[in-house]
Write an enzyme that holds these catalytic residues in place. Structure first.
Site, PDB file in Angstrom:
ATOM      1  N   ASP A  94      65.392  63.024 133.331  1.00  0.00           N
ATOM      2  CA  ASP A  94      64.186  63.487 132.549  1.00  0.00           C
ATOM      3  C   ASP A  94      63.337  62.968 133.593  1.00  0.00           C
ATOM      4  O   ASP A  94      62.302  62.625 133.383  1.00  0.00           O
ATOM      5  CB  ASP A  94      64.102  63.472 131.116  1.00  0.00           C
ATOM      6  N   GLU A 130      59.570  61.858 128.711  1.00  0.00           N
ATOM      7  CA  GLU A 130      60.784  62.166 129.145  1.00  0.00           C
ATOM      8  C   GLU A 130      61.594  63.575 128.145  1.00  0.00           C
ATOM      9  O   GLU A 130      61.817  64.127 129.290  1.00  0.00           O
ATOM     10  CB  GLU A 130      62.221  60.953 128.989  1.00  0.00           C
ATOM     11  N   HIS A 207      61.705  48.792 129.515  1.00  0.00           N
ATOM     12  CA  HIS A 207      61.046  49.171 130.732  1.00  0.00           C
ATOM     13  C   HIS A 207      59.802  50.285 130.307  1.00  0.00           C
ATOM     14  O   HIS A 207      59.004  51.201 130.929  1.00  0.00           O
ATOM     15  CB  HIS A 207      61.240  49.838 131.640  1.00  0.00           C
ATOM     16  N   ARG A 209      57.624  53.064 128.756  1.00  0.00           N
ATOM     17  CA  ARG A 209      56.441  53.876 128.414  1.00  0.00           C
ATOM     18  C   ARG A 209      55.501  53.355 127.468  1.00  0.00           C
ATOM     19  O   ARG A 209      54.746  53.386 126.657  1.00  0.00           O
ATOM     20  CB  ARG A 209      55.281  55.011 128.715  1.00  0.00           C
ATOM     21  N   HIS A 240      62.198  45.066 135.001  1.00  0.00           N
ATOM     22  CA  HIS A 240      62.128  46.179 135.648  1.00  0.00           C
ATOM     23  C   HIS A 240      60.930  45.393 136.503  1.00  0.00           C
ATOM     24  O   HIS A 240      59.733  45.051 136.002  1.00  0.00           O
ATOM     25  CB  HIS A 240      61.731  47.165 134.850  1.00  0.00           C
TER      26      HIS A 240
HETATM   27  C1  UD1 Z   1      60.979  55.821 135.655  1.00  0.00           C
HETATM   28  C2  UD1 Z   1      60.724  56.864 135.071  1.00  0.00           C
HETATM   29  C3  UD1 Z   1      61.279  56.661 133.069  1.00  0.00           C
HETATM   30  C4  UD1 Z   1      62.824  56.235 133.799  1.00  0.00           C
HETATM   31  C5  UD1 Z   1      62.807  54.983 134.477  1.00  0.00           C
HETATM   32  C6  UD1 Z   1      64.045  54.396 134.943  1.00  0.00           C
HETATM   33  C7  UD1 Z   1      58.825  58.818 134.699  1.00  0.00           C
HETATM   34  C8  UD1 Z   1      57.699  58.691 134.154  1.00  0.00           C
HETATM   35  N1  UD1 Z   1      59.830  57.567 134.572  1.00  0.00           N
HETATM   36  O1  UD1 Z   1      59.946  55.004 134.927  1.00  0.00           O
HETATM   37  O2  UD1 Z   1      61.845  58.028 132.885  1.00  0.00           O
HETATM   38  O3  UD1 Z   1      63.265  55.782 132.186  1.00  0.00           O
HETATM   39  O4  UD1 Z   1      61.944  54.813 135.820  1.00  0.00           O
HETATM   40  O5  UD1 Z   1      63.324  52.632 135.483  1.00  0.00           O
HETATM   41  O6  UD1 Z   1      59.550  59.478 135.243  1.00  0.00           O
HETATM   42  N2  UD1 Z   1      57.580  50.391 140.876  1.00  0.00           N
HETATM   43  C9  UD1 Z   1      57.883  48.915 141.805  1.00  0.00           C
HETATM   44  N3  UD1 Z   1      58.831  49.525 142.798  1.00  0.00           N
HETATM   45  C10 UD1 Z   1      60.544  50.222 141.862  1.00  0.00           C
HETATM   46  C11 UD1 Z   1      60.257  50.655 140.726  1.00  0.00           C
HETATM   47  C12 UD1 Z   1      58.809  50.518 140.194  1.00  0.00           C
HETATM   48  O7  UD1 Z   1      56.934  48.746 142.784  1.00  0.00           O
HETATM   49  O8  UD1 Z   1      60.867  50.086 142.517  1.00  0.00           O
HETATM   50  C13 UD1 Z   1      56.771  49.888 140.443  1.00  0.00           C
HETATM   51  C14 UD1 Z   1      55.549  51.387 140.640  1.00  0.00           C
HETATM   52  O9  UD1 Z   1      54.359  50.344 141.408  1.00  0.00           O
HETATM   53  C15 UD1 Z   1      54.534  52.607 139.930  1.00  0.00           C
HETATM   54  C16 UD1 Z   1      55.201  51.463 138.564  1.00  0.00           C
HETATM   55  O10 UD1 Z   1      56.322  50.659 139.139  1.00  0.00           O
HETATM   56  O11 UD1 Z   1      53.685  52.298 140.334  1.00  0.00           O
HETATM   57  C17 UD1 Z   1      56.118  52.112 137.316  1.00  0.00           C
HETATM   58  O12 UD1 Z   1      57.045  53.269 138.305  1.00  0.00           O
HETATM   59  P1  UD1 Z   1      57.404  54.425 137.266  1.00  0.00           P
HETATM   60  O13 UD1 Z   1      58.182  55.648 138.290  1.00  0.00           O
HETATM   61  O14 UD1 Z   1      56.078  55.428 137.257  1.00  0.00           O
HETATM   62  O15 UD1 Z   1      58.133  54.806 136.571  1.00  0.00           O
HETATM   63  P2  UD1 Z   1      59.067  53.504 135.726  1.00  0.00           P
HETATM   64  O16 UD1 Z   1      57.898  52.720 134.362  1.00  0.00           O
HETATM   65  O17 UD1 Z   1      59.397  52.891 136.974  1.00  0.00           O
HETATM   66  N1  UDP Z   2      70.643  48.832 135.724  1.00  0.00           N
HETATM   67  C1  UDP Z   2      70.779  48.045 137.280  1.00  0.00           C
HETATM   68  N2  UDP Z   2      69.885  46.461 137.364  1.00  0.00           N
HETATM   69  C2  UDP Z   2      69.168  46.369 136.141  1.00  0.00           C
HETATM   70  C3  UDP Z   2      68.640  47.098 135.544  1.00  0.00           C
HETATM   71  C4  UDP Z   2      69.764  48.590 134.999  1.00  0.00           C
HETATM   72  O1  UDP Z   2      71.197  48.566 137.688  1.00  0.00           O
HETATM   73  O2  UDP Z   2      68.146  44.967 137.449  1.00  0.00           O
HETATM   74  C5  UDP Z   2      71.247  49.897 136.243  1.00  0.00           C
HETATM   75  C6  UDP Z   2      72.125  50.182 134.623  1.00  0.00           C
HETATM   76  O3  UDP Z   2      73.571  49.933 134.463  1.00  0.00           O
HETATM   77  C7  UDP Z   2      72.163  51.524 134.264  1.00  0.00           C
HETATM   78  C8  UDP Z   2      70.284  52.143 134.952  1.00  0.00           C
HETATM   79  O4  UDP Z   2      69.842  50.494 136.092  1.00  0.00           O
HETATM   80  O5  UDP Z   2      72.650  51.953 134.547  1.00  0.00           O
HETATM   81  C9  UDP Z   2      69.745  52.061 133.827  1.00  0.00           C
HETATM   82  O6  UDP Z   2      68.228  51.868 134.611  1.00  0.00           O
HETATM   83  P1  UDP Z   2      66.758  51.892 133.667  1.00  0.00           P
HETATM   84  O7  UDP Z   2      66.876  50.703 132.296  1.00  0.00           O
HETATM   85  O8  UDP Z   2      65.640  51.228 134.891  1.00  0.00           O
HETATM   86  O9  UDP Z   2      66.356  53.208 133.455  1.00  0.00           O
HETATM   87  P2  UDP Z   2      67.048  54.679 132.168  1.00  0.00           P
HETATM   88  O10 UDP Z   2      68.295  54.446 131.610  1.00  0.00           O
HETATM   89  O11 UDP Z   2      66.078  53.563 130.990  1.00  0.00           O
HETATM   90  O12 UDP Z   2      66.399  55.894 132.673  1.00  0.00           O
END
Ligand code: UD1
Ligand code: UDP
Length: 370
Positions: A94, A130, A207, A209, A240
């Protein structure tokens, strides 16, 4: 048959890895389009599973809006779909990566399979964005790979044709079994790396939103209050990489001594740290699916969940984000509740979900429109 897997975040990579390997092992022409949504966190997963994307987009900018990300991804994915002649697209879950993958596929009239279909909270704003993404992807999909009976029911209630809704389990269990069978002996050693074998700790992640800002601060206030009273328990928090999330955690836990703040852990390390935890507090979706298999009581730091299975099975509790509720449940876990919640259960399948997805793809042909 030529299949595209389109994804970009950590949890999608974990849940797509078994599908990728299954299709590859069956000699299906499969290509990965990585949206790059999670840069470093994605590579932690892809390296472990020895996967290299065929396409990697570079669209992430700090602080960009959902609209900016969505529009960039649609046009970038579209360019790739116009070069490659895919017969089928698979997206998972999602996120914005999965939604834009689905929509770009639709604009190119490529049939879509939705993995982890049918999860619903019933509230379009929770989780945000999501819940909307998963409903929109559902509308575009030719086949819905639903993890559980409840997910199937959600889709049937929305009017989807039952021939296109398959209960297959969740590929997260395929990934977890892979870790357990290939790497299990490493799990104890890994905890040593973080000096966690001699400590009793709660594992926390946050993490979402809708928890940014006040909800996250309130949770941490409750946790601090409790841990200041409880002498033996520590807080282990792999943060995160999102800077908005890290800022709140660091500020709120400044000066608090019983914390171990970590960068995002590689998947194998995370499973090991999860396996060694006394219990888990999280707003993550994937962790709610993994924790019951490991028999870890889980306090879900949200007001709604699209994963009621673990709650019904008794290993998880939905506790919201108020400091008082957090404190109350941490206190309750000192008593009988802890044992009640420690039973290992797995509502998410038998580890053969990727096989079932593969079987659908090779037997495809029976066209049924929703
Ligand atoms: C995203 C997904 C969420 C999912 C989550 C899993 C969307 C809108 N959100 O949320 O559904 O549950 O991932 O973890 O699709 N960033 C980095 N490096 C990374 C990751 C993130 O720099 O490896 C920073 C970036 O600045 C980015 C910000 O984090 O702009 C937010 O990342 P984003 O993917 O938009 O949202 P998440 O909170 O990670
Ligand atoms: N996870 C990981 N390292 C971490 C935290 C989570 O590998 O430091 C794994 C966790 O085992 C799970 C997935 O990442 O499989 C969950 O990711 P996250 O919580 O970012 O996203 P969501 O499932 O909420 O979309």
């Amino acid at each position: 048959m030529k299949v595209a897997l389109i994804f970009g975040t950590r949890p999608e990579a974990i849940k797509m890895a078994p599908v990728y390997h299954k299709l590859k092992s069956k000699k299906i022409d499969v290509k990965i389009i990585s949206t790059g949504q999670h840069r470093e966190m994605l590579y932690q997963v892809l390296d472990l599973f020895k996967i290299k994307p065929d396409y990697e987009l570079n669209v992430m900018r700090e602080g960009q809006t959902l609209a900016e990300l969505t529009s960039k991804l649609i046009s970038e994915i579209d360019k790739i779909l116009k070069i490659e002649n895919f017969n089928f697209i698979l997206v998972q879950g999602d996120t914005i990566s999965s939604f834009t993958g689905a929509l770009s596929g639709f604009y190119n009239k490529i049939p879509l399979g939705h993995i982890e279909a049918g999860l619903r909270t019933g509230n379009i704003y929770s989780p945000f964005p999501e819940e909307a993404n998963r409903r929109l992807i559902g509308n575009l999909a030719k086949v819905h790979f639903a993890p559980t009976e409840m997910n199937v029911d959600n889709l049937l209630k929305e009017g989807y044709n039952k021939k296109n809704v398959l209960k297959v389990g969740n590929t997260v269990i395929d990934a977890l079994y892979w870790i357990k069978s290939n790497k299990y002996s490493d799990l104890n050693k890994i905890r040593d790396k973080y000096k966690l074998n001699e400590k009793k700790y709660i594992l926390m992640t946050m993490h979402r939103r809708e928890n940014w800002g006040e909800p996250m601060k309130n949770v941490l206030k409750g946790v601090k209050k409790y841990l200041e009273e409880n002498k033996e328990l520590y807080l282990v928090f792999p943060m995160h990489i999102n800077p908005i999330v890290r800022k709140v955690i660091k500020e709120e836990l400044k000066g608090f001594e019983k914390k171990i703040l970590l960068d995002p852990l590689e998947y194998l390390d995370f499973i090991s740290v999860m396996d060694g935890a006394y219990y888990i507090m999280t707003d993550s979706g994937g962790i709610q699916e993994e924790a019951p298999s490991l028999g870890k009581p889980t306090l879900v730091l949200r007001d709604t969940t699209e994963r009621p299975e673990a709650i019904q099975a008794g290993t998880a509790r939905l506790i919201g984000t108020s400091a008082d509720e957090v404190y109350k449940y941490m206190k309750l876990l000192e008593g009988e509740l802890y044992l009640e919640m420690s039973r290992a259960v797995n509502p998410y399948g038998d580890g053969n979900t990727s096989q079932k997805i593969y079987e659908y793809l090779i037997n495809m042909g029976e066209e049924v429109d929703d």
